[in-house]
Design a protein around this motif. Structure first.
Motif, mmCIF file in Angstrom:
data_model
loop_
_atom_site.group_PDB
_atom_site.id
_atom_site.type_symbol
_atom_site.label_atom_id
_atom_site.label_comp_id
_atom_site.label_asym_id
_atom_site.label_seq_id
_atom_site.Cartn_x
_atom_site.Cartn_y
_atom_site.Cartn_z
ATOM 1 N N VAL A 58 46.458 38.119 31.261
ATOM 2 C CA VAL A 58 45.641 37.065 31.854
ATOM 3 C C VAL A 58 45.805 35.770 31.075
ATOM 4 O O VAL A 58 46.180 35.770 29.896
ATOM 5 N N ARG A 59 45.523 34.691 31.771
ATOM 6 C CA ARG A 59 45.341 33.376 31.156
ATOM 7 C C ARG A 59 44.001 32.872 31.668
ATOM 8 O O ARG A 59 43.679 33.053 32.842
ATOM 9 N N GLN A 60 43.244 32.239 30.769
ATOM 10 C CA GLN A 60 41.974 31.649 31.179
ATOM 11 C C GLN A 60 41.629 30.532 30.204
ATOM 12 O O GLN A 60 42.105 30.524 29.067
ATOM 13 N N PRO A 61 40.826 29.576 30.642
ATOM 14 C CA PRO A 61 40.454 28.497 29.733
ATOM 15 C C PRO A 61 39.734 29.043 28.501
ATOM 16 O O PRO A 61 38.827 29.872 28.616
ATOM 17 N N LEU A 71 47.980 33.358 26.524
ATOM 18 C CA LEU A 71 48.273 34.642 27.133
ATOM 19 C C LEU A 71 47.448 35.717 26.431
ATOM 20 O O LEU A 71 47.425 35.789 25.204
ATOM 21 N N GLU A 72 46.747 36.557 27.223
ATOM 22 C CA GLU A 72 45.872 37.576 26.644
ATOM 23 C C GLU A 72 45.983 38.891 27.407
ATOM 24 O O GLU A 72 46.293 38.897 28.593
ATOM 25 N N GLU A 142 34.133 33.203 34.516
ATOM 26 C CA GLU A 142 35.533 33.214 34.091
ATOM 27 C C GLU A 142 36.440 32.646 35.183
ATOM 28 O O GLU A 142 36.182 32.804 36.362
ATOM 29 N N ARG A 143 37.516 32.032 34.737
ATOM 30 C CA ARG A 143 38.560 31.499 35.615
ATOM 31 C C ARG A 143 39.855 32.168 35.182
ATOM 32 O O ARG A 143 40.590 31.630 34.375
ATOM 33 N N ILE A 144 40.089 33.341 35.728
ATOM 34 C CA ILE A 144 41.182 34.179 35.250
ATOM 35 C C ILE A 144 42.396 34.069 36.155
ATOM 36 O O ILE A 144 42.298 34.209 37.370
ATOM 37 N N GLU A 145 43.550 33.827 35.530
ATOM 38 C CA GLU A 145 44.842 33.879 36.204
ATOM 39 C C GLU A 145 45.524 35.170 35.758
ATOM 40 O O GLU A 145 45.737 35.379 34.559
ATOM 41 N N VAL A 146 45.837 36.046 36.706
ATOM 42 C CA VAL A 146 46.542 37.288 36.379
ATOM 43 C C VAL A 146 48.030 36.969 36.229
ATOM 44 O O VAL A 146 48.615 36.268 37.054
#
Length: 180
Positions: A58-61, A71-72, A142-146
């Protein structure tokens, strides 16, 4: 010099949604008294989710560091009463990635920063992934980008990572793949 100590006092100076800050005094066997400001945290989980072709990241602010490109691996707090680390990991996998896993392996448990916090983080490997509906989570904003990262580019994912839990999880995953 003695390393044994006992806690004398503690006062909560900040109570937050994610952690508390406690000012504590400790006395060592030799009589020395020290004062510490510690972060008290309920613990967390992190999940290295993967299939035959991809890692699911994921990526998130992350406002504290002023970046949204970190990147997490999937992760979250142990914040549900009575929930085990693996149950929390299952919940976070569904909430963040919209996935469930058939196979789970506990990789490690570690303290994130023993110099000032008691936060304990449980890392799991998850595979046998299937898509599920993401549950509603009213408490999270959360604002999560997979990010599906090619599994054969694991070293590049490690190189692209600046987050400690993700580095630990991915390095343990690489070691497990190399040895097994």
């Amino acid at each position: 010099m003695s390393q044994r100590f006992e806690r004398l006092t503690g006062e909560t100076v900040f109570r937050g949604r994610i952690f508390d800050v406690v000012r504590e005094r400790f006395q060592f066997e030799d009589g020395e008294i020290v004062e510490r400001e510690n972060v008290v945290h309920g613990g967390a989980v992190a999940v290295v989710a993967y299939d035959d072709a991809s890692l699911y990241l994921v990526r998130q602010p992350r406002e504290i560091v002023g970046r949204s490109d970190i990147l997490e691996i999937c992760a979250g707090r142990l914040d549900q009463p009575g929930e085990s680390p693996q149950e929390c990991a299952r919940r976070e996998l569904a909430e963040e990635l919209g996935l469930a896993a058939d196979a789970w392996e506990h990789a490690t448990t570690y303290f994130t920063s023993v110099g000032f916090s008691n936060e304990e983080l449980h890392v799991f490997f998850a595979t046998g992934l299937v898509e599920v509906e993401r549950p509603e989570n009213d408490e999270e904003d959360e604002r999560i980008e997979v990010v599906r990262w090619p599994l054969d580019e694991l070293d590049a994912a490690i190189d692209a990572t600046t987050d400690a839990k993700t580095l630990i999880g991915l390095l343990l995953f690489r070691r497990a793949r190399e040895s097994g």
